[in-house]
Design a protein around this motif. Structure first.
Motif, mmCIF file in Angstrom:
data_model
loop_
_atom_site.group_PDB
_atom_site.id
_atom_site.type_symbol
_atom_site.label_atom_id
_atom_site.label_comp_id
_atom_site.label_asym_id
_atom_site.label_seq_id
_atom_site.Cartn_x
_atom_site.Cartn_y
_atom_site.Cartn_z
ATOM 1 N N ALA A 69 -54.343 -2.353 1.266
ATOM 2 C CA ALA A 69 -55.788 -2.577 1.299
ATOM 3 C C ALA A 69 -56.542 -1.256 1.167
ATOM 4 C CB ALA A 69 -56.184 -3.299 2.588
ATOM 5 N N LYS A 70 -56.049 -0.223 1.853
ATOM 6 C CA LYS A 70 -56.679 1.094 1.726
ATOM 7 C C LYS A 70 -56.547 1.629 0.307
ATOM 8 C CE LYS A 70 -58.579 3.082 4.180
ATOM 9 N NZ LYS A 70 -60.052 3.007 4.467
ATOM 10 N N GLY A 130 -51.222 -8.682 12.868
ATOM 11 C CA GLY A 130 -49.817 -8.270 12.885
ATOM 12 C C GLY A 130 -49.600 -6.943 12.206
ATOM 13 N N ALA A 131 -50.508 -6.003 12.412
ATOM 14 C CA ALA A 131 -50.544 -4.792 11.595
ATOM 15 C C ALA A 131 -49.411 -3.812 11.859
ATOM 16 C CB ALA A 131 -51.883 -4.076 11.777
ATOM 17 N N SER A 132 -48.683 -3.978 12.942
ATOM 18 C CA SER A 132 -47.566 -3.063 13.206
ATOM 19 C C SER A 132 -46.253 -3.573 12.633
ATOM 20 C CB SER A 132 -47.406 -2.828 14.711
ATOM 21 O OG SER A 132 -47.097 -4.042 15.368
ATOM 22 N N GLY A 133 -46.238 -4.812 12.138
ATOM 23 C CA GLY A 133 -45.031 -5.369 11.545
ATOM 24 C C GLY A 133 -44.901 -4.987 10.082
ATOM 25 N N GLY A 134 -43.864 -5.517 9.441
ATOM 26 C CA GLY A 134 -43.592 -5.153 8.063
ATOM 27 C C GLY A 134 -44.695 -5.544 7.114
ATOM 28 N N VAL A 135 -45.119 -6.825 7.144
ATOM 29 C CA VAL A 135 -46.168 -7.283 6.231
ATOM 30 C C VAL A 135 -47.507 -6.655 6.583
ATOM 31 C CG1 VAL A 135 -47.429 -9.287 5.351
ATOM 32 C CG2 VAL A 135 -44.981 -9.458 5.805
ATOM 33 N N ARG A 147 -60.015 1.109 11.926
ATOM 34 C CA ARG A 147 -60.210 0.679 13.307
ATOM 35 C C ARG A 147 -59.011 -0.171 13.709
ATOM 36 N NH1 ARG A 147 -65.222 -1.670 16.211
ATOM 37 N NH2 ARG A 147 -66.329 -1.099 14.339
ATOM 38 N N VAL A 148 -58.616 -0.069 14.978
ATOM 39 C CA VAL A 148 -57.552 -0.927 15.499
ATOM 40 C C VAL A 148 -58.104 -1.696 16.694
ATOM 41 C CG1 VAL A 148 -55.244 -1.053 16.505
ATOM 42 C CG2 VAL A 148 -55.735 0.652 14.727
ATOM 43 N N ILE A 180 -50.746 2.873 13.425
ATOM 44 C CA ILE A 180 -51.465 2.086 12.431
ATOM 45 C C ILE A 180 -52.649 2.880 11.880
ATOM 46 C CG2 ILE A 180 -52.611 -0.110 11.969
ATOM 47 C CD1 ILE A 180 -49.562 -0.139 12.723
ATOM 48 N N ARG A 181 -53.282 3.666 12.712
ATOM 49 C CA ARG A 181 -54.339 4.560 12.210
ATOM 50 C C ARG A 181 -53.758 5.571 11.234
ATOM 51 N NH1 ARG A 181 -55.838 4.545 17.782
ATOM 52 N NH2 ARG A 181 -57.662 3.219 18.154
ATOM 53 N N ASP A 182 -52.566 6.066 11.532
ATOM 54 C CA ASP A 182 -51.928 7.023 10.634
ATOM 55 C C ASP A 182 -51.647 6.424 9.257
ATOM 56 O OD1 ASP A 182 -51.955 8.971 12.577
ATOM 57 O OD2 ASP A 182 -49.854 8.700 13.167
ATOM 58 N N LEU A 183 -51.449 5.106 9.208
ATOM 59 C CA LEU A 183 -51.223 4.434 7.925
ATOM 60 C C LEU A 183 -52.522 4.231 7.147
ATOM 61 C CD1 LEU A 183 -48.602 1.690 8.862
ATOM 62 C CD2 LEU A 183 -48.206 3.767 7.546
#
Length: 376
Positions: free
Chosen positions: A225-226, A212-217, A251-252, A244-247
């Motif tokens: 984590a980074k 769910g990496a594009s959502g809020g949590v 890997r996505v 998501i890569r920009d964040l």
């Protein structure tokens, strides 16, 4: 003490109106249970509490799940199935985080950013004027008993209104250049994400999968984590991969594709999961022996198939994550103030458009947090 004498006895309340605009949840069910009103009594801070003039409030899964009664054990499917009309199988007796029936009407809104405009007995008047966010898992109201809490906007009124009260000790000033909208994106999503990483003891160099990496949590978890120095594989829709890569994701993997195919078996140290559902078995397959699985949501469905042999033969550790250690929220404030994380807001809406905001939240077409702007 009558309301007028009480109102004038507490710092600055003489300047506060008697009524406010807000959204009342009048029962478990569909969007029709959200009622926009301009005659809601303004709350009064009690001993140890502050009154906040709310500027912005984020939209979260928990607000929707509470509205539709999804937490009830009578519900077996994901949020999406009952998001419009609620669930006929939901039972009011266990339809909240705590399993205690909700009192209606309730002002929801677990995310709050605003300024303190009045204080209750025992609170320093010097707090008036502070820009603050509220710890979303309140411990004051349960006397800090182990493993108990009130969720802001569930067991007590929250931020979907012009004013909200909260315990002073759990209302945190934040000194930064973020906007009110950006700060309102933090409390629930970032504390949930940091709570999972903290519980799973994610360390530098470890490989972490985040669903769910594009959502809020999920997007918060990628950044956090980074920040810990982890290698991050994020699971998200194809159209959102670049964001998501920009964040910071290394890997996505496109949602719906096999993690085992992309990563191989036993390639990952930790899984941070908010989805559950059909992909659950894949998540366990990519974990190394001795790996850790932390979960704080089940938007893809709460009922999963677990081969217990996978759990014990791989010596996996499972963490169910709701209540988090006190240091988690304090750390988040420090990360913001030291510019170690950044906001990820997708879209804003006026409070009166809360139904539209929840509809677009549920559509999963917008990356980042959706935030309601509260009227002056």
């Amino acid at each position: 003490m009558n309301s007028e004498s009480a109102r004038s006895s507490i710092g600055s309340l003489a300047l506060i109106p008697e009524v406010m605009t807000g959204v009342l949840l009048v029962g478990h069910g569909g969007f029709d249970k959200l009622v926009y009103r301009d005659d809601i009594p303004v709350p009064m801070p009690g001993p140890g509490e502050v009154l906040i003039k709310v500027a912005a409030a984020g939209i979260n899964n928990t607000d929707i799940n509470t509205r539709i009664g999804w937490y009830s054990k009578g519900v077996k499917s994901g949020t999406q199935e009952g998001a419009t009309q609620g669930f006929a199988t939901s039972q009011d007796a266990d339809a909240t985080w705590s399993g205690v029936p909700m009192s209606f009407p309730r002002i929801q809104g677990i995310d709050c950013c605003g300024r303190i405009v009045a204080v209750g007995e025992g609170v320093d008047l010097g707090r008036i004027g502070e820009r603050v966010i509220v710890r979303n898992m309140l411990r004051s109201y349960v006397d800090y008993r182990p493993m108990e809490h009130w969720a802001f906007g569930s067991e007590c009124d929250g931020a979907f209104a012009q004013y909200a009260k909260a315990p002073s000790r759990e209302t945190h000033p934040v000194n930064c250049d973020w906007s009110d909208v950006e700060l309102a994106s933090v409390p629930c999503s970032y504390s949930t994400a940091e709570g999972m990483l903290h519980r799973a003891v994610v360390k530098q160099g470890e490989h972490v999968v985040i669903t769910g990496a594009s959502g809020g949590v999920g997007s918060a978890a990628v950044q956090l984590a980074k920040r810990r120095g982890a290698v991050v594989t994020a699971v998200a829709g194809l159209s959102k991969a670049e964001q998501i890569r920009d964040l910071g994701a290394d890997r996505v993997v496109v949602r719906g594709e096999s993690l085992v195919k992309h990563l191989g078996k036993e390639a990952v140290d930790v899984v941070i999961d908010v989805a559950a559902g059909p992909a659950f078995a894949d998540l366990l397959d990519v974990l190394k022996k001795g790996g850790r699985y932390a979960v704080a949501g089940a938007i893809a469905g709460p009922i999963v198939e677990l081969d217990v042999r996978t759990l014990y033969l791989k010596d996996l550790t499972f963490f169910g994550c709701t209540l988090y250690d006190e240091v988690v929220f304090e750390n988040l404030v420090s990360y913001i103030e030291r510019n170690e994380i950044r906001p990820f807001v997708g879209k804003t809406y006026p409070l009166k458009d809360i139904v539209k905001a929840q509809q677009e939240f549920l559509s999963k077409t917008i990356s980042g947090k959706l935030v309601l702007v509260i009227p002056e």
